[in-house]
Design a protein around this motif. Structure first.
Motif, PDB file in Angstrom:
ATOM      1  N   THR A 101      -1.391   7.356  -5.249  1.00 23.10           N
ATOM      2  CA  THR A 101      -1.023   8.764  -5.241  1.00 23.10           C
ATOM      3  C   THR A 101       0.494   8.854  -5.270  1.00 23.10           C
ATOM      4  N   LEU A 102       1.024   9.611  -6.212  1.00 21.39           N
ATOM      5  CA  LEU A 102       2.466   9.811  -6.325  1.00 21.39           C
ATOM      6  C   LEU A 102       2.850  11.054  -5.531  1.00 21.39           C
TER       7      LEU A 102
ATOM      8  N   GLU B 257       3.750  -0.152   8.941  1.00 15.94           N
ATOM      9  CA  GLU B 257       2.349  -0.248   9.380  1.00 15.94           C
ATOM     10  C   GLU B 257       1.372   0.000   8.238  1.00 15.94           C
ATOM     11  N   ARG B 258       1.814   0.723   7.223  1.00 23.86           N
ATOM     12  CA  ARG B 258       0.974   0.973   6.044  1.00 23.86           C
ATOM     13  C   ARG B 258       1.144  -0.124   4.994  1.00 23.86           C
ATOM     14  N   ARG B 259       1.638  -1.271   5.381  1.00 21.53           N
ATOM     15  CA  ARG B 259       1.929  -2.359   4.430  1.00 21.53           C
ATOM     16  C   ARG B 259       2.874  -1.844   3.352  1.00 21.53           C
ATOM     17  N   GLY B 260       3.978  -1.274   3.828  1.00 20.27           N
ATOM     18  CA  GLY B 260       4.898  -0.607   2.933  1.00 20.27           C
ATOM     19  C   GLY B 260       6.190  -1.355   2.694  1.00 20.27           C
TER      20      GLY B 260
ATOM     21  N   GLY C 220      -5.270   5.786   1.354  1.00 21.16           N
ATOM     22  CA  GLY C 220      -5.054   5.156   0.052  1.00 21.16           C
ATOM     23  C   GLY C 220      -3.619   4.717  -0.183  1.00 21.16           C
ATOM     24  N   ARG C 221      -3.411   4.230  -1.401  1.00 23.85           N
ATOM     25  CA  ARG C 221      -2.083   3.756  -1.803  1.00 23.85           C
ATOM     26  C   ARG C 221      -1.186   4.950  -2.081  1.00 23.85           C
ATOM     27  N   LEU C 222       0.049   4.855  -1.614  1.00 23.13           N
ATOM     28  CA  LEU C 222       1.011   5.941  -1.785  1.00 23.13           C
ATOM     29  C   LEU C 222       2.297   5.409  -2.398  1.00 23.13           C
ATOM     30  N   VAL C 223       2.830   6.164  -3.338  1.00 20.69           N
ATOM     31  CA  VAL C 223       4.153   5.894  -3.906  1.00 20.69           C
ATOM     32  C   VAL C 223       4.963   7.160  -3.722  1.00 20.69           C
TER      33      VAL C 223
ATOM     34  N   ASP D 176       0.825  -1.212   0.000  1.00 16.57           N
ATOM     35  CA  ASP D 176       0.000   0.000   0.000  1.00 16.57           C
ATOM     36  C   ASP D 176       0.858   1.260   0.000  1.00 16.57           C
ATOM     37  N   THR D 177       2.123   1.109   0.398  1.00 22.51           N
ATOM     38  CA  THR D 177       3.049   2.232   0.423  1.00 22.51           C
ATOM     39  C   THR D 177       4.384   1.762  -0.129  1.00 22.51           C
ATOM     40  N   ILE D 178       4.895   2.494  -1.106  1.00 21.97           N
ATOM     41  CA  ILE D 178       6.179   2.149  -1.716  1.00 21.97           C
ATOM     42  C   ILE D 178       7.046   3.398  -1.689  1.00 21.97           C
TER      43      ILE D 178
END
Length: 166
Positions: free
Chosen positions: A38-39, A101-104, A63-66, A12-14
């Motif tokens: 979201t970039l 914690e954000r599944r990153g 939401g998903r974050l990059v 979910d986070t990269i």
């Protein structure tokens, strides 16, 4: 360069980090598009900014974050260019845990110093670092990611191509 981005769906986070010119923006943009994330491109923050809070707020977004660069760059570039980092290793540990914690996942983007210098020159960088300076930056990222690997998974992506001269 890693063309298969299927691995990105598991997170979910990269956080893409590495030396300027290593290929972070290219990979982060493609990954965000592929995962509908979201970039976030982290730029140099003004002096006096509360960096731990600023990065924590970015990580609190839904939401998903990059991330195309994030808090780790402060620990590399700060000491080299300002003589000190505006984040401590304790702050880094707290922020790494927030990413986890954000599944990153953290992605260490690398390339040989000569290749990085060639890329920076090609894009018209005005203050082109020496190969020795770039090698130092890459070495500092290597050290930092070794520390992070004691806490979580780090993916390593080399953007150098075997058919390119370095």
């Amino acid at each position: 360069m890693m063309r298969d981005l299927d691995w990105a769906a598991a997170y979910d986070t990269i956080v893409f980090e590495g030396c300027d010119g290593a290929g972070k923006t290219t990979l982060a943009t493609a990954t965000a598009e592929r995962t509908c994330a979201t970039l976030i491109h982290s730029t140099l923050t003004p002096p006096g900014t509360d960096l731990p809070t600023a990065y924590s707020n970015l990580l609190d977004q839904p939401g998903r974050l990059v991330f195309d660069r994030c808090f780790l760059s402060e620990l590399v570039y700060g000491p080299i260019y300002r003589g000190h980092a505006r984040l401590s290793y304790q702050h880094m540990t707290t922020l790494v845990r927030e990413v986890i914690e954000r599944r990153g996942v953290f992605v260490h983007v690398t390339a040989p110093a000569a290749e990085i210098r060639r890329r920076l020159a090609a894009r018209g960088e005005s203050n082109l670092p020496s190969i020795d300076d770039l090698a130092l930056i890459c070495e500092r990222y290597d050290d930092l990611f070794r520390a992070i690997e004691t806490m979580t998974t780090v993916l390593h992506i080399s953007t150098s191509h075997p058919d390119e001269d370095t």
